[in-house]
Write an enzyme that holds these catalytic residues in place. Structure first.
Site, PDB file in Angstrom:
ATOM      1  N   CYS A   1       0.863  -1.176   0.000  1.00 31.87           N
ATOM      2  CA  CYS A   1       0.000   0.000   0.000  1.00 31.87           C
ATOM      3  C   CYS A   1       0.905   1.233   0.000  1.00 31.87           C
ATOM      4  CB  CYS A   1      -0.906  -0.014   1.226  1.00 31.87           C
ATOM      5  SG  CYS A   1      -2.029   1.386   1.230  1.00 31.87           S
TER       6      CYS A   1
ATOM      7  N   CYS B   1      -3.240   7.177  -4.809  1.00 28.66           N
ATOM      8  CA  CYS B   1      -2.984   5.731  -4.749  1.00 28.66           C
ATOM      9  C   CYS B   1      -1.547   5.413  -5.216  1.00 28.66           C
ATOM     10  CB  CYS B   1      -3.995   4.950  -5.589  1.00 28.66           C
ATOM     11  SG  CYS B   1      -3.903   3.175  -5.268  1.00 28.66           S
TER      12      CYS B   1
HETATM   13  O1  PYC Z   1      -1.791   3.924  -1.985  1.00 24.58           O
HETATM   14  O2  PYC Z   1      -1.320   1.946  -2.784  1.00 24.58           O
HETATM   15  C1  PYC Z   1      -2.089   2.732  -2.253  1.00 24.58           C
HETATM   16  C2  PYC Z   1      -3.444   2.281  -1.878  1.00 24.58           C
HETATM   17  C3  PYC Z   1      -4.005   1.066  -2.128  1.00 24.58           C
HETATM   18  C4  PYC Z   1      -5.295   1.096  -1.589  1.00 24.58           C
HETATM   19  C5  PYC Z   1      -5.486   2.328  -1.025  1.00 24.58           C
HETATM   20  N1  PYC Z   1      -4.335   3.035  -1.210  1.00 24.58           N
END
Ligand code: PYC
Length: 333
Positions: A93, A243
């Protein structure tokens, strides 16, 4: 968790570009030693109620990502971590790792500089900068399939790429929505349908990997960004940050499509306006050999992304799970 007595655990809450992370610093479950991928299995089989109690309401929320610290198997790592969400466990993550680094700094466990952290899908190198931003050099990432056509109920046919960035992503190329907060409900509906369609049509990542993150893109609102995204997470919520693993998957696709070169900067804006800065390099010779042995592929398209962003600690809490509380293990759905 044992059912017979009150239990307490200590957590530090942070957010990375608006996306929350809860790191358990005391009172985590007994998941033994050995490779982290095996410890995830033990966590899932024997202690899944812990995950639900920490993440689900009334103590948590669907958007929250949790992390349990554990002893790393690699001696040069500052810690191991297993991330989890409202439905399962995550390989890696990105926003959570940025939040974890800020948490370790807040606790006085690390200083600015370079550190290594072990995750179930590999070791990531992080840099805590003097300005408190964090760079995460993620696990090797790659575009697996390009231009996959889906027939999604209620929409024209949808085309996208499948890529690995530490989790599996479907990166939608064409969709009818402007990426803006006012469209979140429609984006959720659309991306959930894309997800179901992938499941129903048994379209997977390499080795049957479940594609549980859906990413849609549009032009940026900020003049400091190159693109704006919306990311559906596995449990049905959307990522408030750009993300980290999704941005890694995106730069892998840009590289595979000849649209981004090693060292070039790509800035990804999130649906709420927070920004991650991404670059990538190609794997070194020794890394290529390891990737070859592991069967990670296709080697000519593998990149090593770095994601830079900021996180802020906003809570230091003892969670109490009272033995008489009917919702001590969370509200299940
Ligand atoms: O930042 O990799 C990330 C992530 C995955 C799910 C929520 N954030």
């Amino acid at each position: 968790m044992s059912l017979g007595k009150d239990e307490k655990i200590k957590v530090i809450d942070s957010h990375t570009g608006g996306e929350p992370t809860r790191i358990v610093i005391e009172g985590g479950p007994e998941i033994g030693g050995g490779p982290l991928i095996d410890r995830v299995k033990k966590f899932r089989n024997d202690h899944d109620d812990f995950r639900r109690a920490v993440i689900h309401e009334p103590r948590g929320a669907d958007v929250l990502i949790g992390g349990v610290l554990c002893e790393p198997t690699e001696p040069d790592c500052v810690t191991g971590v297993i991330f989890f969400n409202n439905v399962d466990y995550l390989g890696m993550c990105g926003h959570g790792t940025i939040g974890l680094v800020q948490t370790l700094y807040y606790l006085g466990r690390i200083e600015p500089g370079r550190h290594k952290i072990e995750t179930p899908v590999g070791v990531v190198t992080v840099v805590l900068h003097e300005d408190c931003q964090v760079t995460v050099q993620n696990v090797p990432s790659f575009r697996y399939r390009a231009d996959v056509e889906l027939s999604v109920e209620g929409y024209e046919s949808v085309c996208g790429d499948i890529a690995w960035g530490g989790n599996w992503f479907f990166l939608v190329k064409d969709h009818p929505f402007e990426i803006k907060q006012g469209n979140i409900d429609q984006l959720l509906l659309f991306s959930r349908r894309v997800r179901s369609c992938l499941d129903n049509q048994k379209i997977t990542g390499k080795d049957g990997g479940v594609i549980d993150h859906i990413e849609c893109f549009g032009p940026p609102e900020s003049s400091h960004a190159d693109s704006k995204n919306f990311v559906l997470c596995p449990g049905g919520e959307y990522d408030r940050s750009p993300c980290g693993t999704g941005t890694s998957a995106k730069v892998a696709c840009l590289y595979a499509g000849g649209k981004l070169n090693p060292g070039e900067v790509f800035r990804q804006e999130s649906i709420i306006g927070s920004i991650f800065e991404a670059t990538f390099r190609l794997p070194h010779l020794d890394e290529r050999q390891t990737l070859e042995l592991q069967g990670t592929g296709p080697l000519e398209r593998v990149v090593v992304p770095s994601i830079r962003g900021s996180a802020f600690v906003h809570g230091e809490t003892t969670l109490v799970f009272g033995k008489n509380d009917p919702f001590r293990l969370g509200i299940s759905k």
